[in-house]
Scaffold this active site. Structure first.
Site, PDB file in Angstrom:
ATOM      1  N   ALA A   1      39.810  46.853  43.301  1.00 50.99           N
ATOM      2  CA  ALA A   1      40.474  46.940  42.001  1.00 50.99           C
ATOM      3  C   ALA A   1      40.750  45.545  41.441  1.00 50.99           C
ATOM      4  O   ALA A   1      41.214  44.659  42.156  1.00 50.99           O
ATOM      5  CB  ALA A   1      41.789  47.713  42.135  1.00 50.99           C
ATOM      6  N   HIS A   2      40.455  45.363  40.160  1.00 52.52           N
ATOM      7  CA  HIS A   2      40.690  44.064  39.511  1.00 52.52           C
ATOM      8  C   HIS A   2      40.505  44.218  38.005  1.00 52.52           C
ATOM      9  O   HIS A   2      40.062  45.254  37.518  1.00 52.52           O
ATOM     10  CB  HIS A   2      39.713  43.006  40.039  1.00 52.52           C
ATOM     11  CG  HIS A   2      38.280  43.298  39.718  1.00 52.52           C
ATOM     12  ND1 HIS A   2      37.576  44.307  40.329  1.00 52.52           N
ATOM     13  CD2 HIS A   2      37.420  42.728  38.831  1.00 52.52           C
ATOM     14  CE1 HIS A   2      36.346  44.344  39.851  1.00 52.52           C
ATOM     15  NE2 HIS A   2      36.225  43.412  38.931  1.00 52.52           N
ATOM     16  N   SER A   3      40.836  43.171  37.274  1.00 56.57           N
ATOM     17  CA  SER A   3      40.564  43.097  35.846  1.00 56.57           C
ATOM     18  C   SER A   3      40.281  41.642  35.514  1.00 56.57           C
ATOM     19  O   SER A   3      40.208  40.789  36.402  1.00 56.57           O
ATOM     20  CB  SER A   3      41.740  43.629  35.026  1.00 56.57           C
ATOM     21  OG  SER A   3      41.392  43.720  33.654  1.00 56.57           O
TER      22      SER A   3
END
Length: 281
Positions: A67-69
């Site tokens: 998960a990341h942005s």
């Protein structure tokens, strides 16, 4: 460059957590980064929005979501969190669901965490280390396994996997020679690894691809660049091929160069096969 020990303190590790769905699983990972001073709550919302907008491409291997942005004002420092779920949850990925491990990354830029991503890619591509991580009874034991110190049963591990995963049988030689079908000494080829943001899963795939190129002895002929979907469209003409997930391949569409889908970003065997197909070796 920061390593995994720098980016993942014991306080950012939670084991055997219950989550109702993928949003709650990401929320747990995001909350850990808030509690350790890495992000604000807004970054958790950005990670969820990334999946809503780009699909479950962050599920980079069976059971593993990364998960990341994008880097944003919500990132206060580069850091990570690690959440092992008590019960798996579905993210909607057609081949890698359900997910039991959510690793979250918050990056201030694309440079500070590259060595950590390389290390994590190597560790997760080694079956023995992956098993040790899955069985770690405490956050401290998990961090020790990541550091190559000791597995939960007290046995030694190593920072570099002793026996890298071998490619599936293809009938081809284990180490193809550069030829007319592939790169030669007089040329330098480029392969792009692509994700939605250019700082997370694309770096992970880049590192796995570089492991294969190193084993082949092709690193001097082929460079690998991690990038995002927007930049990839502009850079595609420079590349021999683009390696990415099925979801991001759909987003890219026709970019004038072959777009190769990799399902398991931790599998050197699968990347080996995709690279063979790219160069017809």
């Amino acid at each position: 460059m920061k390593d995994l020990q720098d980016l993942l303190p014991a306080e950012a590790v939670r084991l055997d957590v219950r989550a109702a769905d993928w949003r709650e699983a990401i929320a747990v990972a995001g909350r850990l980064m808030v509690e350790t001073g890495v992000t604000t709550d807004e970054y958790t919302r950005e990670m969820v929005a990334n999946v809503e907008e780009n699909g479950p491409y962050i599920v980079i291997a069976p059971g593993l979501a990364f998960a990341h942005s994008r880097p944003s004002p919500a990132v206060l420092a580069t850091g990570m969190s690690w959440v092992r779920l008590a019960e798996p949850v579905a993210f909607g990925h057609e081949s890698n669901d359900p997910v039991t491990l959510v690793v979250a990354l918050a990056a201030q830029d694309s440079a500070a965490h590259t060595s950590a991503m390389a290390g994590l890619a190597r560790l997760l591509s080694d079956p023995a280390t992956a098993a040790a991580l899955a069985a770690a009874p405490t956050p401290e034991a998990l961090r020790a396994a990541l550091a190559g110190e000791r597995t939960p049963d007290g046995s030694e591990t190593t920072e570099q996997p002793a026996a890298p995963e071998q490619p599936a049988a293809t009938g081809a030689s284990a180490v193809p020679e550069p030829s007319a079908a592939g790169p030669r000494a007089a040329s330098l080829h480029k392969i792009l690894t692509v994700c939605g943001n250019g700082v997370g899963t694309s770096l992970f795939l880049k590192n796995t691809l570089e492991q294969v190129l190193d084993r082949w002895g092709w690193s001097r002929f082929v460079t690998v660049e991690a990038t995002d979907t927007i930049s990839a469209k502009g850079k595609a003409s420079e590349a021999v091929a683009l390696f990415t997930s099925r979801e991001i391949a759909r987003t890219l569409g026709d970019v004038g160069r072959p777009v190769k889908v990799v399902q398991d970003f931790t599998s050197t065997a699968e990347v080996d096969a995709v690279l063979r197909d790219t160069y017809d070796v």
